[in-house]
Design a protein around this motif. Structure first.
Motif, short mmCIF file in Angstrom:
data_model
loop_
_atom_site.label_atom_id
_atom_site.label_comp_id
_atom_site.label_asym_id
_atom_site.label_seq_id
_atom_site.Cartn_x
_atom_site.Cartn_y
_atom_site.Cartn_z
N ASN A 82 34.69 43.40 38.40
CA ASN A 82 35.73 43.79 37.44
C ASN A 82 36.86 44.54 38.13
OD1 ASN A 82 34.24 42.66 35.36
ND2 ASN A 82 33.30 44.59 34.75
N LYS A 83 36.49 45.44 39.04
CA LYS A 83 37.52 46.17 39.79
C LYS A 83 38.36 45.23 40.63
CE LYS A 83 35.52 50.81 40.20
NZ LYS A 83 35.07 51.85 41.15
N GLU A 84 37.71 44.23 41.22
CA GLU A 84 38.45 43.28 42.06
C GLU A 84 39.45 42.48 41.22
OE1 GLU A 84 39.82 41.36 45.34
OE2 GLU A 84 38.50 43.12 45.23
N ARG A 85 39.06 42.11 40.03
CA ARG A 85 39.98 41.39 39.15
C ARG A 85 41.16 42.28 38.76
NH1 ARG A 85 35.96 38.76 34.71
NH2 ARG A 85 37.90 37.89 33.88
N ILE A 86 40.90 43.54 38.46
CA ILE A 86 41.97 44.47 38.13
C ILE A 86 42.84 44.73 39.36
CG2 ILE A 86 42.45 46.86 37.46
CD1 ILE A 86 39.95 46.75 35.71
N ARG A 87 42.19 44.81 40.51
CA ARG A 87 42.92 45.06 41.76
C ARG A 87 43.92 43.93 42.03
NH1 ARG A 87 38.69 45.63 44.65
NH2 ARG A 87 38.57 47.90 44.42
N ARG A 88 43.47 42.71 41.87
CA ARG A 88 44.35 41.57 42.11
C ARG A 88 45.50 41.54 41.11
NH1 ARG A 88 40.25 36.51 43.50
NH2 ARG A 88 39.38 37.42 45.44
N ALA A 89 45.18 41.87 39.86
CA ALA A 89 46.24 41.87 38.83
C ALA A 89 47.30 42.91 39.16
CB ALA A 89 45.62 42.14 37.46
N LEU A 90 46.88 44.08 39.61
CA LEU A 90 47.84 45.15 39.94
C LEU A 90 48.62 44.83 41.21
CD1 LEU A 90 45.67 48.29 39.11
CD2 LEU A 90 47.83 47.66 38.03
N GLN A 91 47.97 44.15 42.17
CA GLN A 91 48.65 43.81 43.41
C GLN A 91 49.69 42.71 43.20
OE1 GLN A 91 45.35 42.90 46.01
NE2 GLN A 91 45.12 45.01 46.69
N GLN A 92 49.46 41.86 42.21
CA GLN A 92 50.41 40.78 41.94
C GLN A 92 51.62 41.25 41.14
OE1 GLN A 92 48.09 37.73 40.02
NE2 GLN A 92 47.00 37.16 41.90
N GLN A 93 51.45 42.36 40.42
CA GLN A 93 52.55 42.89 39.62
C GLN A 93 52.89 44.29 40.11
OE1 GLN A 93 51.95 42.43 35.36
NE2 GLN A 93 50.34 40.89 35.73
N GLU A 94 54.15 44.60 40.08
CA GLU A 94 54.58 45.91 40.57
C GLU A 94 54.08 47.02 39.65
OE1 GLU A 94 58.68 48.31 41.76
OE2 GLU A 94 58.75 46.17 41.22
N LYS A 95 54.24 46.82 38.35
CA LYS A 95 53.79 47.80 37.35
C LYS A 95 53.25 47.06 36.15
CE LYS A 95 57.36 51.19 38.58
NZ LYS A 95 58.53 51.99 38.07
N CYS A 96 52.24 47.64 35.50
CA CYS A 96 51.73 47.03 34.27
C CYS A 96 50.93 48.05 33.49
CB CYS A 96 50.89 45.79 34.57
SG CYS A 96 49.57 46.07 35.73
N ILE A 97 50.81 47.80 32.21
CA ILE A 97 50.05 48.69 31.34
C ILE A 97 48.63 48.12 31.15
CG2 ILE A 97 52.10 49.51 30.14
CD1 ILE A 97 51.45 47.61 27.86
N LYS A 98 47.77 48.89 30.55
CA LYS A 98 46.37 48.50 30.41
C LYS A 98 46.22 47.23 29.58
CE LYS A 98 43.78 51.26 28.04
NZ LYS A 98 43.01 52.46 27.68
N ALA A 99 47.02 47.08 28.54
CA ALA A 99 46.93 45.89 27.70
C ALA A 99 47.25 44.63 28.49
CB ALA A 99 47.87 46.02 26.50
N ASP A 100 48.26 44.72 29.37
CA ASP A 100 48.61 43.56 30.21
C ASP A 100 47.49 43.26 31.21
OD1 ASP A 100 51.02 43.36 28.92
OD2 ASP A 100 52.09 44.60 30.39
N ILE A 101 46.86 44.32 31.75
CA ILE A 101 45.75 44.12 32.69
C ILE A 101 44.58 43.44 31.99
CG2 ILE A 101 44.07 45.30 34.15
CD1 ILE A 101 46.18 47.46 34.61
N ALA A 102 44.28 43.89 30.78
CA ALA A 102 43.18 43.30 30.02
C ALA A 102 43.46 41.83 29.71
CB ALA A 102 42.95 44.08 28.73
N LYS A 103 44.71 41.52 29.40
CA LYS A 103 45.06 40.14 29.09
C LYS A 103 44.99 39.26 30.33
CE LYS A 103 48.79 37.37 27.07
NZ LYS A 103 50.16 37.41 26.47
N THR A 104 45.46 39.79 31.47
CA THR A 104 45.47 39.00 32.70
C THR A 104 44.06 38.78 33.23
OG1 THR A 104 47.64 39.93 33.29
CG2 THR A 104 46.37 38.91 35.06
N THR A 105 43.24 39.81 33.20
CA THR A 105 41.88 39.73 33.75
C THR A 105 40.86 39.20 32.75
OG1 THR A 105 41.42 42.02 33.11
CG2 THR A 105 42.34 41.65 35.30
#
Length: 275
Positions: A82-105
């Motif tokens: 789960n952390k790796e999925r969140i890590r990749r989502a954050l590394q691909q985007q400069e900034k994002c909120i928790k809702a966007d992270i949940a949607k992406t992952t």
């Protein structure tokens, strides 16, 4: 005749009494051993039942312990994934909120909250801002911390008969901080170890080392290599035990291919490249 019979009985009387005495004694002895055997047999049955129950309980506890260990390992692995999925989502985007992270992952909000709190505590991510909504509580904005760790990547090559060692230092987002290429007469395990030690002294943020070699690798062990001095060397084990950092050893062409694949943002289906 009666007189003789009476005399015979009188003469045999002691023998008969003794015979009855023996029979009685044997009966009591037999009875004694019977009760003794019954007592010990019952005790044995009770002890056997107790031992069976104890062994069953121990086996059940052992199975339960193994099950709990497997559940714990599985839970840890799932958390890391789960952390790796969140890590990749954050590394691909400069900034994002928790809702966007949940949607992406495709993770739940609760799972994202737990992982983000742990990553915030370790310094892997940063809380940089809050979104301004007119209604409701503002959402936190997260970004990945590029200085969370640095990575040292080394590559050994042979060009025109000359050995080279090229290495780069990159931050956690893959941005190159430093690059160097040096011609070397003979590439050895001792030379690479000394190079890693020297670079880590200059940059203590380095927490991982990657090595690309022209050869075959299995779990960090160099089986075959165009550089003879690196053949049959367990590079990953030696470096990890000495420096306590993560080590990856891979064929150099595989590394180049993976890098090119990662640079293509909109790739669909199969991918191939010639160079």
């Amino acid at each position: 005749f009666c007189h003789i019979s009476h005399w015979f009985l009188l003469c045999m009387h002691p023998f008969i009494l003794y015979l009855f005495y023996l029979l009685n004694q044997y009966f009591f002895v037999k009875l004694f051993f019977y009760f003794l055997f019954t007592l010990f047999y019952q005790s044995y049955i009770i002890e056997a039942n107790l031992m069976t129950q104890v062994l069953y309980q121990l086996q059940h506890l052992r199975i339960r312990k193994d099950s709990l260990i497997m559940e714990l390992i599985t839970a840890i692995e799932i958390r890391q994934m789960n952390k790796e999925r969140i890590r990749r989502a954050l590394q691909q985007q400069e900034k994002c909120i928790k809702a966007d992270i949940a949607k992406t992952t495709e993770l739940s909000m609760a799972t994202c909250s737990t992982a983000l709190n742990e990553m915030l505590k370790s310094g892997e991510i940063l809380k940089v801002d809050q979104t301004g909504f007119s209604i409701g509580r503002p959402a936190d904005v997260f970004t990945y911390n590029p200085e969370y760790m640095h990575v040292l990547a080394l590559c050994t090559t042979i060009r025109n008969g000359q050995n080279f060692v090229e290495y780069v230092i990159a931050d956690a987002l893959g941005h190159i901080i430093y690059r160097e290429k040096e011609p070397i007469e003979n590439v050895t395990m001792e030379l690479l170890d000394a190079l890693i030690t020297s670079v880590r002294i200059q940059d203590p943020q380095i927490q991982a080392v990657g090595l690309g070699i022209p050869g075959q690798v299995r779990d960090g062990f160099i089986e075959q290599c165009d550089i003879p001095s690196l053949q049959q060397v367990d590079f990953a084990k030696v470096i990890h035990e000495k420096h306590g950092i993560q080590v990856i050893v891979e064929n150099d062409m595989n590394v180049i291919t993976y890098s090119l694949y990662g640079k293509i943002s909109n790739h669909n289906g199969d991918f191939a490249t010639l160079f």
